[in-house]
Design an enzyme around this catalytic site. Sequence first.
Site, PDB file in Angstrom:
ATOM      1  N   ASN A   1      56.227 -23.001  42.629  1.00 55.55           N
ATOM      2  CA  ASN A   1      55.495 -21.855  42.118  1.00 55.55           C
ATOM      3  C   ASN A   1      56.162 -20.571  42.593  1.00 55.55           C
ATOM      4  O   ASN A   1      57.188 -20.610  43.279  1.00 55.55           O
ATOM      5  CB  ASN A   1      54.024 -21.919  42.542  1.00 55.55           C
ATOM      6  CG  ASN A   1      53.871 -22.007  44.046  1.00 55.55           C
ATOM      7  OD1 ASN A   1      54.215 -21.089  44.781  1.00 55.55           O
ATOM      8  ND2 ASN A   1      53.363 -23.149  44.524  1.00 55.55           N
TER       9      ASN A   1
ATOM     10  N   LYS B   1      35.298 -23.150  47.101  1.00 52.66           N
ATOM     11  CA  LYS B   1      36.340 -23.644  47.998  1.00 52.66           C
ATOM     12  C   LYS B   1      35.958 -23.414  49.461  1.00 52.66           C
ATOM     13  O   LYS B   1      36.222 -24.256  50.321  1.00 52.66           O
ATOM     14  CB  LYS B   1      37.665 -22.946  47.694  1.00 52.66           C
ATOM     15  CG  LYS B   1      38.272 -23.308  46.354  1.00 52.66           C
ATOM     16  CD  LYS B   1      39.566 -22.541  46.124  1.00 52.66           C
ATOM     17  CE  LYS B   1      40.162 -22.863  44.779  1.00 52.66           C
ATOM     18  NZ  LYS B   1      41.432 -22.102  44.534  1.00 52.66           N
TER      19      LYS B   1
ATOM     20  N   PHE C   1      42.936 -19.382  51.352  1.00 52.34           N
ATOM     21  CA  PHE C   1      43.317 -18.419  50.321  1.00 52.34           C
ATOM     22  C   PHE C   1      42.979 -18.997  48.948  1.00 52.34           C
ATOM     23  O   PHE C   1      43.066 -20.212  48.737  1.00 52.34           O
ATOM     24  CB  PHE C   1      44.815 -18.116  50.388  1.00 52.34           C
ATOM     25  CG  PHE C   1      45.159 -17.000  51.333  1.00 52.34           C
ATOM     26  CD1 PHE C   1      45.590 -15.767  50.854  1.00 52.34           C
ATOM     27  CD2 PHE C   1      45.050 -17.177  52.701  1.00 52.34           C
ATOM     28  CE1 PHE C   1      45.898 -14.742  51.722  1.00 52.34           C
ATOM     29  CE2 PHE C   1      45.355 -16.160  53.578  1.00 52.34           C
ATOM     30  CZ  PHE C   1      45.785 -14.935  53.086  1.00 52.34           C
TER      31      PHE C   1
ATOM     32  N   ASP D   1      49.701 -28.138  43.360  1.00 53.05           N
ATOM     33  CA  ASP D   1      48.512 -28.957  43.149  1.00 53.05           C
ATOM     34  C   ASP D   1      48.863 -30.383  42.715  1.00 53.05           C
ATOM     35  O   ASP D   1      48.094 -31.309  42.945  1.00 53.05           O
ATOM     36  CB  ASP D   1      47.607 -28.323  42.092  1.00 53.05           C
ATOM     37  CG  ASP D   1      46.984 -27.028  42.588  1.00 53.05           C
ATOM     38  OD1 ASP D   1      46.672 -26.947  43.787  1.00 53.05           O
ATOM     39  OD2 ASP D   1      46.821 -26.097  41.779  1.00 53.05           O
TER      40      ASP D   1
ATOM     41  N   LYS E   1      69.898 -37.700  39.094  1.00 52.88           N
ATOM     42  CA  LYS E   1      69.634 -36.541  38.237  1.00 52.88           C
ATOM     43  C   LYS E   1      69.261 -36.997  36.830  1.00 52.88           C
ATOM     44  O   LYS E   1      69.952 -37.821  36.226  1.00 52.88           O
ATOM     45  CB  LYS E   1      70.860 -35.632  38.185  1.00 52.88           C
ATOM     46  CG  LYS E   1      70.662 -34.403  37.309  1.00 52.88           C
ATOM     47  CD  LYS E   1      71.930 -33.568  37.228  1.00 52.88           C
ATOM     48  CE  LYS E   1      71.733 -32.411  36.264  1.00 52.88           C
ATOM     49  NZ  LYS E   1      72.979 -31.626  36.087  1.00 52.88           N
TER      50      LYS E   1
ATOM     51  N   LYS F   1      35.732 -26.887  51.616  1.00 51.21           N
ATOM     52  CA  LYS F   1      36.802 -27.112  52.589  1.00 51.21           C
ATOM     53  C   LYS F   1      36.388 -26.769  54.011  1.00 51.21           C
ATOM     54  O   LYS F   1      37.215 -26.776  54.923  1.00 51.21           O
ATOM     55  CB  LYS F   1      38.038 -26.308  52.182  1.00 51.21           C
ATOM     56  CG  LYS F   1      38.572 -26.702  50.813  1.00 51.21           C
ATOM     57  CD  LYS F   1      39.839 -25.947  50.438  1.00 51.21           C
ATOM     58  CE  LYS F   1      40.285 -26.316  49.034  1.00 51.21           C
ATOM     59  NZ  LYS F   1      41.580 -25.698  48.667  1.00 51.21           N
TER      60      LYS F   1
END
Length: 414
Positions: free
Chosen positions: A216, A347, A329, A285, A295, A351
């Site tokens: 990301n 969350k 976060f 995720d 490859k 958590k």
Amino acid sequence: MALDGKNILLGVTGSIAAYKAIDLTSMLRKEGADPHIVMTPSACRFAASAAFETISRNPVHLDAFDNARWEPEHTRLADDADLAAVIPATANIIAKFAHGIADDLLSTLLTAVRCPVLVAPAMNVHMYESPITQANLRALTGLGVVVAEPETGPLACGYEGVGRLQSVERLLEALKHLEARSFYRSGVKRDMAGLRALVTAGPTREPLDPVRFISNRSSGKMGYAIAEAAHARGAEVTLVSGAVGLPAPRGVEYAPAETAHEMLDAVMRRIAAVDVAVFAAAVADYEPIEAAPDKIKKERDRIALTLQKTPDIALEAGRADGNRFLIGFAAETNALPQGGVQNARRKLTEKNLDLIVLNDVTQPGAGFDVDTNIVTLLDRQGGRTDLPLMPKRAAAHRILDAAISQMNADQSRP
């Protein structure tokens, strides 16, 4: 007013944009600031020192030996400064600052200041985009200097592209945000002394084959700023970091972790020993169920990937035995204002977190690969604090302020 009474050291270098620093000096005076101008010899070819003296109401400093006092000029000016800025900043002064060269008054001052520093580049597009200049700017950012990125448009040299000095209005706002960091100068606030902190930062990379991966856009800047801030406040810090292009903060234990599983392992091996854990990493995720051993060749028009969830590191840490303060976060792109808050609160509960930091990464100045952020702090008591746009290093301290305040409140309860 944010800048009222602040001693601001303003360096002016040899750019055609030097005249804009005169307007900025005037605006600083109107804000109640006390600007002290240092001009390089090249700057004097583009703007008159008399103009700065008239507007700042202070003498302009041109040379380290231009006064008869016993006290060295660079020591006095550096020690007195609440904020320092180089506006405009040429490629030359950026290179000297990045490499610690101190061969004139301004470059010597930049090696001596202990206050927050802002650098506003202004130059030809090719000079700005040069790998050398970009490496020097990254080095300064890694040292905690805030860079006011130049704008794109017609340049004085006749080219068009990135390199225009930011508007004086934006630079004034940048200095106001910079002032938010000045409270945290070295030795002022050591409220985390004796605490052990763990911070995760950056992206994870989930391999598809030996040369490709899913990842990301996280730069790691927010997590690194938190690790640096915790260390500055006296904590013993471990930084578990994905692959980023940032130097590890000084005095911090650095633990690299490329994949989500590697990051989980690094965290869980340390979690029992920490008092505060901050999960700022952008963990992928999903991961491929199986990475190709070789490859993947470009032979078919399309291929299908089968993915599975990666481990939830904050969730696993929240289940671990022990009493520690956990900060998560939540990066959101939800167009509905309350949608992101609802997701973040879910969350927070699921958590077992004590505090969660919500940011909408679609907002200008927030999110990935920028030096600023706009965040909302949500705590387990239902409290909410909305923070305005500010440098990530200032936001890091505001996050730790909230954590320490809540930890102290928890200890005071019977």
